[in-house]
Design a protein around this motif. Sequence first.
Motif, mmCIF file in Angstrom:
data_model
loop_
_atom_site.group_PDB
_atom_site.id
_atom_site.type_symbol
_atom_site.label_atom_id
_atom_site.label_comp_id
_atom_site.label_asym_id
_atom_site.label_seq_id
_atom_site.Cartn_x
_atom_site.Cartn_y
_atom_site.Cartn_z
ATOM 1 N N PHE A 9 38.129 6.006 -35.961
ATOM 2 C CA PHE A 9 37.320 6.068 -34.741
ATOM 3 C C PHE A 9 37.949 7.079 -33.800
ATOM 4 C CE2 PHE A 9 36.235 4.056 -30.453
ATOM 5 C CZ PHE A 9 35.023 4.714 -30.370
ATOM 6 N N ILE A 10 37.106 8.031 -33.322
ATOM 7 C CA ILE A 10 37.579 9.080 -32.419
ATOM 8 C C ILE A 10 36.699 9.093 -31.164
ATOM 9 C CG2 ILE A 10 38.353 11.455 -32.219
ATOM 10 C CD1 ILE A 10 38.107 11.775 -35.205
ATOM 11 N N PRO A 11 37.041 8.357 -30.131
ATOM 12 C CA PRO A 11 36.306 8.461 -28.873
ATOM 13 C C PRO A 11 36.579 9.813 -28.217
ATOM 14 C CG PRO A 11 38.202 7.019 -28.626
ATOM 15 C CD PRO A 11 38.124 7.370 -30.075
ATOM 16 N N GLY A 12 35.538 10.403 -27.640
ATOM 17 C CA GLY A 12 35.688 11.722 -27.040
ATOM 18 C C GLY A 12 35.589 12.838 -28.051
ATOM 19 N N ALA A 13 34.863 12.616 -29.134
ATOM 20 C CA ALA A 13 34.793 13.600 -30.213
ATOM 21 C C ALA A 13 33.397 14.197 -30.366
ATOM 22 C CB ALA A 13 35.237 12.966 -31.526
ATOM 23 N N THR A 84 42.844 8.872 -29.938
ATOM 24 C CA THR A 84 42.427 8.787 -28.529
ATOM 25 C C THR A 84 42.207 10.193 -27.974
ATOM 26 O OG1 THR A 84 44.727 8.735 -27.759
ATOM 27 C CG2 THR A 84 43.671 6.621 -28.227
ATOM 28 N N MET A 85 41.056 10.763 -28.291
ATOM 29 C CA MET A 85 40.802 12.179 -28.040
ATOM 30 C C MET A 85 40.282 12.489 -26.636
ATOM 31 S SD MET A 85 40.870 15.255 -29.283
ATOM 32 C CE MET A 85 41.286 14.886 -30.984
ATOM 33 N N ALA A 86 39.563 11.562 -25.985
ATOM 34 C CA ALA A 86 38.855 11.878 -24.740
ATOM 35 C C ALA A 86 39.801 12.385 -23.663
ATOM 36 C CB ALA A 86 38.113 10.644 -24.240
ATOM 37 N N GLY A 87 39.362 13.421 -22.935
ATOM 38 C CA GLY A 87 40.178 13.948 -21.847
ATOM 39 C C GLY A 87 39.424 14.967 -21.018
ATOM 40 N N ILE A 88 39.867 15.151 -19.776
ATOM 41 C CA ILE A 88 39.312 16.172 -18.887
ATOM 42 C C ILE A 88 40.452 17.009 -18.326
ATOM 43 C CG2 ILE A 88 37.262 14.831 -18.280
ATOM 44 C CD1 ILE A 88 38.632 14.124 -15.618
ATOM 45 N N MET A 89 40.128 18.250 -17.958
ATOM 46 C CA MET A 89 41.117 19.174 -17.404
ATOM 47 C C MET A 89 40.448 19.976 -16.297
ATOM 48 S SD MET A 89 43.270 22.083 -19.464
ATOM 49 C CE MET A 89 44.718 22.876 -18.777
ATOM 50 N N ARG A 90 40.901 19.760 -15.061
ATOM 51 C CA ARG A 90 40.275 20.414 -13.912
ATOM 52 C C ARG A 90 41.344 20.995 -12.984
ATOM 53 N NH1 ARG A 90 36.283 15.270 -12.730
ATOM 54 N NH2 ARG A 90 34.901 15.574 -14.553
ATOM 55 N N GLU A 108 42.255 8.377 -14.631
ATOM 56 C CA GLU A 108 41.374 7.368 -15.228
ATOM 57 C C GLU A 108 41.002 7.736 -16.661
ATOM 58 O OE1 GLU A 108 39.283 3.717 -14.710
ATOM 59 O OE2 GLU A 108 40.403 4.771 -13.167
ATOM 60 N N THR A 109 40.691 8.993 -16.877
ATOM 61 C CA THR A 109 40.252 9.441 -18.202
ATOM 62 C C THR A 109 41.416 9.671 -19.155
ATOM 63 O OG1 THR A 109 38.333 10.538 -17.195
ATOM 64 C CG2 THR A 109 38.931 11.201 -19.437
ATOM 65 N N ASN A 110 42.412 10.429 -18.711
ATOM 66 C CA ASN A 110 43.449 10.932 -19.614
ATOM 67 C C ASN A 110 44.601 9.959 -19.858
ATOM 68 O OD1 ASN A 110 41.880 13.199 -19.300
ATOM 69 N ND2 ASN A 110 43.535 14.547 -18.662
ATOM 70 N N LEU A 111 44.843 9.060 -18.910
ATOM 71 C CA LEU A 111 45.962 8.129 -19.062
ATOM 72 C C LEU A 111 45.494 6.693 -19.262
ATOM 73 C CD1 LEU A 111 48.940 7.491 -19.141
ATOM 74 C CD2 LEU A 111 48.959 7.488 -16.628
ATOM 75 N N LEU A 112 44.690 6.190 -18.340
ATOM 76 C CA LEU A 112 44.214 4.819 -18.495
ATOM 77 C C LEU A 112 43.281 4.692 -19.698
ATOM 78 C CD1 LEU A 112 43.579 3.733 -14.792
ATOM 79 C CD2 LEU A 112 45.493 3.138 -16.286
ATOM 80 N N GLY A 113 42.503 5.738 -19.980
ATOM 81 C CA GLY A 113 41.604 5.693 -21.137
ATOM 82 C C GLY A 113 42.346 5.411 -22.436
ATOM 83 N N PRO A 114 43.338 6.238 -22.806
ATOM 84 C CA PRO A 114 44.078 5.961 -24.039
ATOM 85 C C PRO A 114 44.796 4.610 -24.033
ATOM 86 C CG PRO A 114 44.449 8.221 -23.345
ATOM 87 C CD PRO A 114 43.680 7.559 -22.243
ATOM 88 N N ILE A 115 45.364 4.232 -22.899
ATOM 89 C CA ILE A 115 46.059 2.938 -22.842
ATOM 90 C C ILE A 115 45.081 1.798 -23.090
ATOM 91 C CG2 ILE A 115 47.269 1.345 -21.305
ATOM 92 C CD1 ILE A 115 48.621 3.793 -20.031
#
Length: 250
Positions: A9-13, A84-90, A108-115
């Motif tokens: 399973f790859i969320p954010g793919a 745990t692929m999902a991430g944003i970069m701004r 919220e996306t890059n740290l809490l999401g994978p955890i």
Amino acid sequence: MNITGNTVFIPGATSGIGLGLALRLRDKGNTVIVGGRRTDVLARLAEEHPGLGTVEIDTTDPASIEAAAASVLARYPSLDALITMAGIMRPEDLRDPGFLATAEATVETNLLGPIRLIAAFLPALLARPSATVITVTSGLAYVPLPLTPTYNATKAAVHSFTESLRVQLAGSSVQVIELVPPAVRTSLMNQENSPIAMPLDDYLDETVGLLEKQPDAQQILVERVRWQRDAVAEGRYDEVLGVLSGRYRD
């Protein structure tokens, strides 16, 4: 990680590295499920790529993660790999108080999401005879791009979390791998045509090749990322930070 015969399973793919990796793993003989927020995109991917599973998930929403985990585990009880692929970069200007909204969304996306994803799926993975968790960090976890301070910080935090996770799971059935990409030609930071970013297909070729050749790897490091990953050990940190400080300036 064996490169074939898994249920992944790859969320954010739904695009970029995530989708490319999903398709490469499917072609290696794995059952692959991709997750994303937009149902129209998921439907299109399922139509365009026969055999690719899909599930709706918003990795910034704890309830969505729990619902997606229940759905995936019910439909794919043999699940034995999570990426745990999902991430944003701004970009952020820390002199402008308005940066806080970007920083909070990034955490919220890059740290809490994978955890949260690991918390939701780890009990099921631990029950499998062999399983894998792959986190996704960045070369910027090791030397930051000053234009994106919170992105860098979240990737450094995921690296640290991954190290602790690996130690805590030592002796269990779950292998922990950290994927460490360099800048890659994707929509992240509009780098699709960037001459300083690695071509996506080249990155995928090298990454899948390393996964295949190094089934016991703790980190997957393409040669292009070692410029950042090894900067401290090789005494080049200030030099690399100086180069990154000049990138993407307005």
